[in-house]
Scaffold this active site. Structure first.
Site, PDB file in Angstrom:
ATOM      1  N   GLY A 245       0.754  -1.252   0.000  1.00 41.57           N
ATOM      2  CA  GLY A 245       0.000   0.000   0.000  1.00 41.57           C
ATOM      3  C   GLY A 245       0.773   1.283   0.000  1.00 41.57           C
ATOM      4  O   GLY A 245       0.214   2.329  -0.346  1.00 41.57           O
TER       5      GLY A 245
ATOM      6  N   CYS B 228      -9.157   3.325 -30.431  1.00 40.48           N
ATOM      7  CA  CYS B 228     -10.469   3.906 -30.727  1.00 40.48           C
ATOM      8  C   CYS B 228     -11.307   4.059 -29.464  1.00 40.48           C
ATOM      9  O   CYS B 228     -12.339   3.386 -29.291  1.00 40.48           O
ATOM     10  CB  CYS B 228     -11.197   3.034 -31.737  1.00 40.48           C
ATOM     11  SG  CYS B 228     -10.171   2.686 -33.148  1.00 40.48           S
TER      12      CYS B 228
ATOM     13  N   ARG C  91       4.071  -1.406  -5.385  1.00 42.04           N
ATOM     14  CA  ARG C  91       4.335  -0.101  -6.018  1.00 42.04           C
ATOM     15  C   ARG C  91       5.586   0.585  -5.474  1.00 42.04           C
ATOM     16  O   ARG C  91       6.372   1.144  -6.237  1.00 42.04           O
ATOM     17  CB  ARG C  91       3.106   0.791  -5.766  1.00 42.04           C
ATOM     18  CG  ARG C  91       3.103   2.094  -6.544  1.00 42.04           C
ATOM     19  CD  ARG C  91       1.955   2.999  -6.068  1.00 42.04           C
ATOM     20  NE  ARG C  91       0.694   2.312  -6.038  1.00 42.04           N
ATOM     21  CZ  ARG C  91      -0.187   2.279  -7.037  1.00 42.04           C
ATOM     22  NH1 ARG C  91       0.078   2.927  -8.149  1.00 42.04           N
ATOM     23  NH2 ARG C  91      -1.322   1.617  -6.907  1.00 42.04           N
TER      24      ARG C  91
ATOM     25  N   GLU D 169       3.673  -6.699   2.187  1.00 40.90           N
ATOM     26  CA  GLU D 169       3.497  -7.090   0.774  1.00 40.90           C
ATOM     27  C   GLU D 169       3.633  -5.889  -0.157  1.00 40.90           C
ATOM     28  O   GLU D 169       2.693  -5.533  -0.865  1.00 40.90           O
ATOM     29  CB  GLU D 169       2.103  -7.710   0.588  1.00 40.90           C
ATOM     30  CG  GLU D 169       1.805  -8.899   1.482  1.00 40.90           C
ATOM     31  CD  GLU D 169       0.321  -9.301   1.460  1.00 40.90           C
ATOM     32  OE1 GLU D 169      -0.501  -8.607   0.825  1.00 40.90           O
ATOM     33  OE2 GLU D 169       0.003 -10.309   2.111  1.00 40.90           O
TER      34      GLU D 169
ATOM     35  N   TYR E  97       2.197  -1.640 -12.025  1.00 40.52           N
ATOM     36  CA  TYR E  97       0.878  -1.646 -12.667  1.00 40.52           C
ATOM     37  C   TYR E  97       0.935  -0.986 -14.047  1.00 40.52           C
ATOM     38  O   TYR E  97      -0.001  -0.322 -14.478  1.00 40.52           O
ATOM     39  CB  TYR E  97      -0.178  -0.977 -11.748  1.00 40.52           C
ATOM     40  CG  TYR E  97      -0.137  -1.584 -10.359  1.00 40.52           C
ATOM     41  CD1 TYR E  97      -0.616  -2.871 -10.148  1.00 40.52           C
ATOM     42  CD2 TYR E  97       0.411  -0.904  -9.272  1.00 40.52           C
ATOM     43  CE1 TYR E  97      -0.532  -3.467  -8.885  1.00 40.52           C
ATOM     44  CE2 TYR E  97       0.488  -1.488  -8.014  1.00 40.52           C
ATOM     45  CZ  TYR E  97       0.009  -2.763  -7.837  1.00 40.52           C
ATOM     46  OH  TYR E  97       0.085  -3.359  -6.596  1.00 40.52           O
TER      47      TYR E  97
ATOM     48  N   ARG F 195      -3.262   2.856 -16.528  1.00 39.91           N
ATOM     49  CA  ARG F 195      -3.564   3.622 -15.308  1.00 39.91           C
ATOM     50  C   ARG F 195      -4.261   4.960 -15.569  1.00 39.91           C
ATOM     51  O   ARG F 195      -5.234   5.276 -14.870  1.00 39.91           O
ATOM     52  CB  ARG F 195      -2.298   3.837 -14.458  1.00 39.91           C
ATOM     53  CG  ARG F 195      -1.684   2.518 -13.952  1.00 39.91           C
ATOM     54  CD  ARG F 195      -0.560   2.751 -12.959  1.00 39.91           C
ATOM     55  NE  ARG F 195      -1.067   3.257 -11.704  1.00 39.91           N
ATOM     56  CZ  ARG F 195      -1.030   4.507 -11.315  1.00 39.91           C
ATOM     57  NH1 ARG F 195      -0.459   5.431 -12.049  1.00 39.91           N
ATOM     58  NH2 ARG F 195      -1.564   4.874 -10.183  1.00 39.91           N
TER      59      ARG F 195
HETATM   60  N1  PLP Z   1      -1.225  -7.130  -1.123  1.00 42.78           N
HETATM   61  C1  PLP Z   1      -2.462  -7.231  -1.602  1.00 42.78           C
HETATM   62  C2  PLP Z   1      -3.385  -8.230  -1.011  1.00 42.78           C
HETATM   63  C3  PLP Z   1      -2.885  -6.400  -2.650  1.00 42.78           C
HETATM   64  O1  PLP Z   1      -4.126  -6.491  -3.124  1.00 42.78           O
HETATM   65  C4  PLP Z   1      -1.969  -5.453  -3.185  1.00 42.78           C
HETATM   66  C5  PLP Z   1      -2.358  -4.524  -4.267  1.00 42.78           C
HETATM   67  O2  PLP Z   1      -3.442  -4.229  -4.542  1.00 42.78           O
HETATM   68  C6  PLP Z   1      -0.672  -5.402  -2.660  1.00 42.78           C
HETATM   69  C7  PLP Z   1      -0.338  -6.248  -1.633  1.00 42.78           C
HETATM   70  C8  PLP Z   1       0.357  -4.462  -3.190  1.00 42.78           C
HETATM   71  O3  PLP Z   1      -0.007  -3.150  -2.978  1.00 42.78           O
HETATM   72  P1  PLP Z   1       0.992  -1.959  -3.363  1.00 42.78           P
HETATM   73  O4  PLP Z   1       1.435  -2.168  -4.750  1.00 42.78           O
HETATM   74  O5  PLP Z   1       0.165  -0.750  -3.186  1.00 42.78           O
HETATM   75  O6  PLP Z   1       2.132  -2.009  -2.378  1.00 42.78           O
END
Ligand code: PLP
Length: 414
Positions: free
Chosen positions: A238, A341, A274, A271, A369, A310
């Site tokens: 996140g 298009c 980004r 996790e 992404y 995006r």
């Molecule tokens: N973990 C889960 C369950 C996710 O759904 C996501 C992204 O949507 C992430 C981790 C990675 O998030 P970010 O790329 O914002 O760090």
């Protein structure tokens, strides 16, 4: 310096972008291994001695070379599909450091995950728990699980990437989680090892995450009291990056905020996606044509929404830089659009430099992404991916798709 002009030429991570366009063509994704690895190492340094596992979110950028490099640094992986599992298996012999998230895993996906020995499956519903339990029993394999809870916290991000509110499809309402833990721990086949949450992406403030993590820790302590001790607090990903005027916390600050609300008896799983790869990628594209329709000016590029979704999907901002230095023209605002298009096929709005046919431009901050969301819409082959290595060489890490690659799954059925 990540971007700088040397003479007239734009350099990214010390590499002349015009040279990459000459060698690999356009559109083309370019990543910096140096930046990716230094972001990952910043997470490691921020955790220091604290027990942790950094599970890189494969969905952000799933190129095998990038996964391989991160694995070599000690990354685990957060996956959401069988395809992502198989990608990780191409670069990693053991699946012990894999967290399997995802709101709708199919029976076939679960079976492959269990047989592969993934380290933890994050349960997203009671139905999923029943399905996983039945498959584990049938295979005769005991499986570590966590419940992904939905803490109902507003992360203040774009509604499409907010995941921790009751109106979102993700996770189990935190008040229902206890029942799932009881079902799992009373079964012979599931071993609850942790709790997971992920409240959204591109977060620029750690307070909502702290609020969610506190709820999760509270639940873990309650579960311990009823005889279900857990080891892992999985705080999801996140952390946002700076696309425009945002000022997200540093990786160090983000981790420090999280550490401060998780007791040291727990291992922290995180996790990130980004914040590791986002700022480490650019999309090179050439201007096919320029036109002024009287009301608005358009530079039509050879990249489009199929290459970078995006902007069309989230109204996302990406800064654009000319690869050969150009005069700033605040009086001359143009939109960078693709050849698809769809009116929604735009990549950047109101750019303020002079632009003309044949110019090469770099769209910034597309490492996350970007390619992973690319498609073949309008039957456009997907672009190649190039990695600038530590020694300053540029290496192809995914070949440009050909029209034949796209058609092969259909021509055989004619
Ligand atoms: N973990 C889960 C369950 C996710 O759904 C996501 C992204 O949507 C992430 C981790 C990675 O998030 P970010 O790329 O914002 O760090």
């Amino acid at each position: 310096m990540t971007f700088e002009y040397k003479g007239e030429n734009l350099y990214f991570d010390s590499f002349n972008l015009s040279k990459i366009a000459d060698d690999f063509g356009t559109p083309c994704y370019v990543y910096s291994r140096n930046l990716i690895e230094s972001n990952f190492k910043e997470y490691q340094a921020a955790f220091g001695e604290r027990e942790h596992l950094i599970c890189y979110a494969v969905k952000a950028n799933s190129n095998l070379s990038i996964l391989k490099n991160l694995k070599a640094l000690g990354a685990g992986f957060d996956i959401v599909s069988d395809g992502e599992l198989e990608r990780v298996k191409c670069v990693e012999n053991s699946c012990a450091n894999i967290v399997y998230s995802g709101v709708g895993k199919t029976e076939a996906e679960i079976e492959n995950a269990i047989k592969s020995g993934v380290g933890c499956i994050n349960l997203e519903s009671r139905d999923e728990l029943k399905m996983i339990l039945a498959i584990a029993k049938q295979l005769g394999i005991v499986l570590p699980v966590s419940v992904r809870v939905n803490p109902n916290v507003n992360p203040n991000t774009h509604p499409y990437i907010s995941t921790g509110l009751k109106e979102n499809k993700f996770g189990v309402p935190i008040e229902d989680a206890r029942e799932l833990y009881e079902l799992a721990s009373n079964s012979e086949w599931l071993v609850p090892i942790g709790i997971a949450c992920h409240i959204g992406s591109q977060l620029t403030d750690s307070n909502p995450v702290i609020e969610a993590v506190r709820e999760v820790v509270h639940l873990a302590e309650e579960l311990k009291r009823i005889g279900i001790p857990l080891k892992d607090i999985d705080v999801g990903g996140g952390l946002g990056i700076k696309y425009d005027n945002e000022s997200p916390p540093s990786i160090r600050q983000w981790v420090s905020d999280i550490k401060s609300c998780v007791p040291s008896s727990f291992r922290i799983k995180i996790e990130p996606g980004r914040s590791i790869v986002g700022s480490a990628g650019v999309l090179l594209t050439k201007i096919i044509a320029y036109k002024d329709n009287g009301k608005r000016k358009f530079a039509i590029s050879d990249a489009a929404m199929n290459d970078l979704l995006r902007p069309a999907l989230y109204d996302a901002y990406h800064k654009v830089l000319p690869c050969i230095r150009k005069e700033r023209r605040p009086d001359f605002l143009f939109d960078l659009v693709g050849p698809i298009c769809e009116t929604g096929d735009w990549l950047a709005k109101r750019q303020d430099f002079s632009v003309s046919q044949g110019d090469l431009v770099a769209i910034k901050d597309v490492g996350a992404y970007g390619f992973s969301m690319a498609s073949n819409y309008n039957s456009r082959p997907r672009p190649p991916e190039v990695l600038i290595e530590m020694d300053g060489t540029a290496r192809l890490i995914r070949t440009r798709e050909s029209v034949a690659d796209m058609l092969v799954l259909e021509t055989k059925h004619l």
